[in-house]
Design a protein around this motif. Structure first.
Motif, PDB file in Angstrom:
ATOM      1  N   VAL A 249       0.839  -1.188   0.000  1.00  7.80           N
ATOM      2  CA  VAL A 249       0.000   0.000   0.000  1.00  7.80           C
ATOM      3  C   VAL A 249       0.881   1.248   0.000  1.00  7.80           C
ATOM      4  N   PHE A 250       0.615   2.143  -0.954  1.00  8.98           N
ATOM      5  CA  PHE A 250       1.348   3.394  -1.071  1.00  8.98           C
ATOM      6  C   PHE A 250       0.359   4.554  -1.066  1.00  8.98           C
ATOM      7  N   ARG A 281      -3.320   9.739  -4.063  1.00  9.85           N
ATOM      8  CA  ARG A 281      -3.753   8.473  -4.647  1.00  9.85           C
ATOM      9  C   ARG A 281      -3.331   7.311  -3.747  1.00  9.85           C
ATOM     10  N   VAL A 282      -4.264   6.426  -3.494  1.00 14.11           N
ATOM     11  CA  VAL A 282      -4.009   5.238  -2.676  1.00 14.11           C
ATOM     12  C   VAL A 282      -3.765   4.076  -3.632  1.00 14.11           C
ATOM     13  N   LEU A 283      -2.508   3.687  -3.757  1.00  8.40           N
ATOM     14  CA  LEU A 283      -2.123   2.614  -4.676  1.00  8.40           C
ATOM     15  C   LEU A 283      -2.022   1.305  -3.915  1.00  8.40           C
ATOM     16  N   VAL A 284      -2.800   0.302  -4.342  1.00 11.90           N
ATOM     17  CA  VAL A 284      -2.808  -1.015  -3.717  1.00 11.90           C
ATOM     18  C   VAL A 284      -2.310  -2.026  -4.750  1.00 11.90           C
ATOM     19  N   ILE A 285      -1.226  -2.719  -4.427  1.00 11.28           N
ATOM     20  CA  ILE A 285      -0.596  -3.673  -5.342  1.00 11.28           C
ATOM     21  C   ILE A 285      -0.704  -5.079  -4.758  1.00 11.28           C
ATOM     22  N   ASP A 286      -1.098  -6.022  -5.566  1.00 18.86           N
ATOM     23  CA  ASP A 286      -1.196  -7.421  -5.165  1.00 18.86           C
ATOM     24  C   ASP A 286       0.218  -7.980  -4.974  1.00 18.86           C
ATOM     25  N   LYS A 287       0.503  -8.512  -3.800  1.00 20.48           N
ATOM     26  CA  LYS A 287       1.831  -9.055  -3.537  1.00 20.48           C
ATOM     27  C   LYS A 287       2.155 -10.257  -4.416  1.00 20.48           C
ATOM     28  N   ALA A 288       1.155 -11.015  -4.784  1.00 17.27           N
ATOM     29  CA  ALA A 288       1.378 -12.217  -5.584  1.00 17.27           C
ATOM     30  C   ALA A 288       1.528 -11.911  -7.064  1.00 17.27           C
ATOM     31  N   ASP A 289       1.026 -10.764  -7.515  1.00 19.10           N
ATOM     32  CA  ASP A 289       1.059 -10.407  -8.936  1.00 19.10           C
ATOM     33  C   ASP A 289       1.133  -8.882  -9.025  1.00 19.10           C
ATOM     34  N   PHE A 290       2.338  -8.351  -9.242  1.00 16.80           N
ATOM     35  CA  PHE A 290       2.531  -6.903  -9.242  1.00 16.80           C
ATOM     36  C   PHE A 290       1.741  -6.189 -10.337  1.00 16.80           C
ATOM     37  N   VAL A 295      -6.257   1.815  -7.805  1.00 14.57           N
ATOM     38  CA  VAL A 295      -5.973   3.148  -7.286  1.00 14.57           C
ATOM     39  C   VAL A 295      -7.258   3.766  -6.753  1.00 14.57           C
ATOM     40  N   HIS A 296      -7.206   4.262  -5.524  1.00 16.74           N
ATOM     41  CA  HIS A 296      -8.307   4.994  -4.920  1.00 16.74           C
ATOM     42  C   HIS A 296      -7.828   6.424  -4.669  1.00 16.74           C
ATOM     43  N   GLU A 297      -8.725   7.287  -4.284  1.00 19.37           N
ATOM     44  CA  GLU A 297      -8.352   8.672  -4.021  1.00 19.37           C
ATOM     45  C   GLU A 297      -8.872   9.126  -2.673  1.00 19.37           C
ATOM     46  N   MET A 298      -8.084   9.999  -2.027  1.00 20.99           N
ATOM     47  CA  MET A 298      -8.476  10.622  -0.772  1.00 20.99           C
ATOM     48  C   MET A 298      -7.964  12.066  -0.807  1.00 20.99           C
ATOM     49  N   PRO A 299      -8.449  12.934   0.086  1.00 16.95           N
ATOM     50  CA  PRO A 299      -7.967  14.318   0.082  1.00 16.95           C
ATOM     51  C   PRO A 299      -6.455  14.389   0.261  1.00 16.95           C
ATOM     52  N   ALA A 300      -5.864  15.467  -0.244  1.00 15.38           N
ATOM     53  CA  ALA A 300      -4.416  15.654  -0.183  1.00 15.38           C
ATOM     54  C   ALA A 300      -3.892  15.395   1.225  1.00 15.38           C
ATOM     55  N   SER A 301      -2.939  14.487   1.329  1.00 16.06           N
ATOM     56  CA  SER A 301      -2.377  14.101   2.624  1.00 16.06           C
ATOM     57  C   SER A 301      -0.883  13.894   2.470  1.00 16.06           C
TER      58      SER A 301
END
Length: 491
Positions: A249-250, A281-290, A295-301
């Motif tokens: 998660v990034f 941007r909330v980047l979620v990457i599958d550990k088993a398959d990059f 990508v999701h979005e949230m207020p600037a953080s």
């Protein structure tokens, strides 16, 4: 040479800064905020304390090495770095055994450090200070400060800096061996300062360059298992990430680079632009398959540090510390480097929940002033309950943290301890008790600085009984510049 300057030089060559000399003004550094005194830095010398003075009693089962890293050299020839992130890496080793503690610190002998030591002045640009290059800059490792964190694998200790390669050191002597290349293909690729180590020794890490994100999976044996370079439009600064059972998660903050400003003479950090009206941007990457990414979005953080993450296949929960926006943070860091107490702006705890089926995000916020979150190393990338932080308790305008906090992120309950306003508390890490199995059953170990004594110390707490105060403190005969991150490795 004046008496004052001769005394300062003698103290530096002796391997430490005395309390009396810490009160002296140095070029470009004020003296009106005594808690900032360690940010003056050292002059490139080694530090050694073969027998730290013990106050209290060290737990019988606490044995091993605690490595820490941080910026240690801040000025040369009357020129001072403008940003805390710029100082050359000072690697510390605390050894705890049989109720005794010793300390040593050595500067990482990077290419940059050796050249500037020989010249006696700055020769290369730094991340937050625009210095005209007097040596060729062939890549990020030409300016690698190796100043942020550590990782031990086998007989190799790595000094980490997010903008370049890891530097390998001898863990016994702290002698520098050189730049680490994880493979020929990955040579020179940035390796961030926040690798996540799962209980079985698997290491996950990342690096960014020109909008691309390199992802690493490394086995406990130090061999690269998998890697990929992804075009994700990574921000100009990405410091940390989180790992759960199934995901990486990034939080990709809206930070861009103004290259025209860099060409015009600004430092990299000065040229970063904060898009307050743009999403993180909330980047979620599958550990088993990059290749499987969402990508999701949230207020600037703006987020520097994560505690941990877990998921059950549908719900992904991530805890982190919400920082102040980048412009305000950088302004405060520049004030600190001048010895000026910055205007108070707190970073605070957050828990992000992501419904992986619907994409719905929710954030729970708290108000405590904290940073440098850590969890029990046995629950990295697993379901967890507790997070520990340095915290500020009734510090008023004074800079820095003065206590520790344990947060139960399930119930919201907290436990705190404050040293009072004469102590600055740095990151503490959790060390499990030998033979224990319950999360949090262990000790919290980390460093602090006593403003009145002008000495640094190592403190040890029962991690589940913070309010009782430290079980022991090991005092150094000198002050050490404030560092960033460390890891404890049991004997």
């Amino acid at each position: 040479m004046s008496t004052t300057r001769r005394s300062l030089l003698a103290a530096l060559l002796a391997g430490g800064i005395s309390p009396e000399l810490l009160a002296l003004g140095l070029p470009g550094f004020a003296v009106d905020a005594p808690e900032l005194a360690p940010l003056r830095g050292l002059g490139g010398e080694a530090l050694d304390a073969p027998a730290a003075a013990i106050e209290g009693r060290l737990p019988a089962g606490l044995s091993g090495r605690y490595f820490r890293n941080g910026p240690g050299l801040m000025q040369r020839a009357g020129q001072r770095y403008r940003h805390w992130f710029d100082g050359d890496g000072l690697l510390q080793a605390w050894t705890l055994a049989d109720g005794r503690v010793n300390h040593r610190a050595r500067f990482v002998q990077t290419e940059k450090f050796r050249a500037e030591q020989e010249a006696g002045r700055f020769l290369l640009p730094a991340f937050g200070t625009a210095i005209p290059a007097e040596r060729p800059v062939r890549g990020s490792d030409s300016v690698n400060a190796a100043n942020t964190s550590v990782l031990l694998q086998g007989n190799s200790l790595y000094a980490l800096w997010e903008g370049g390669s890891a530097y390998e050191l001898d863990p016994a002597t702290l002698a520098t061996r050189g730049v680490k290349a994880w493979s020929d293909e990955l040579r020179g690729m940035p390796f961030s300062a926040h690798p996540k180590v799962e209980a079985d020794g698997t290491v996950w890490n990342f690096g960014t360059a020109n909008g691309r994100l390199a992802v690493y999976q490394i086995g406990a044996d130090g061999q690269v298992r998998r890697h990929a370079v992804l075009d994700v439009k990574a921000p100009a600064m990405l410091h940390d990430f989180a790992v759960s059972q199934r995901h990486l998660v990034f939080l990709l903050a809206p930070i861009t680079m103004d290259w025209a400003a860099v060409r015009g003479g600004q430092s990299m950090l000065e040229a970063m632009r904060w898009g307050a009206d743009q999403p993180t941007r909330v980047l979620v990457i599958d550990k088993a398959d990059f290749s499987k990414r969402r990508v999701h979005e949230m207020p600037a953080s703006h987020v520097f540090h994560f505690g941990n993450a877990w998921d059950d296949g549908r719900l992904l929960r991530v805890d982190y510390v919400q920082g102040v926006p980048l412009p305000e943070f950088n302004a405060a860091a520049e004030q600190m480097m001048r010895g000026e107490r910055p205007v108070r702006a707190d970073s605070t705890p957050r828990v992000l929940e992501i419904d992986l089926l619907t994409g719905r995000l929710s954030v729970t916020a708290r108000s405590e002033a904290v940073e440098f979150p850590v969890v029990d190393p046995r629950v990295v990338a697993q379901r967890h309950r507790f997070v520990w932080y340095p915290t500020a308790v009734d510090t008023g305008a004074r800079w820095g943290f003065n206590g520790l906090m344990r947060l139960d992120i399930d119930s919201g309950a907290r436990e705190r301890f404050s040293f009072g306003n004469d102590v600055v508390v740095e990151e503490h890490v959790l060390v499990p008790k030998p033979g224990s199995t319950r999360e949090g059953e262990g000790w919290l170990v980390g460093m602090g600085y006593d403003v009145k004594r002008r000495r640094s110390f190592l403190s040890v707490f029962d991690a589940m009984r913070l309010a009782g105060g430290p079980l022991a403190r090991a005092w150094l005969p000198y002050a050490v510049p404030y560092g960033f991150h460390g890891r404890f490795y049991p004997a």
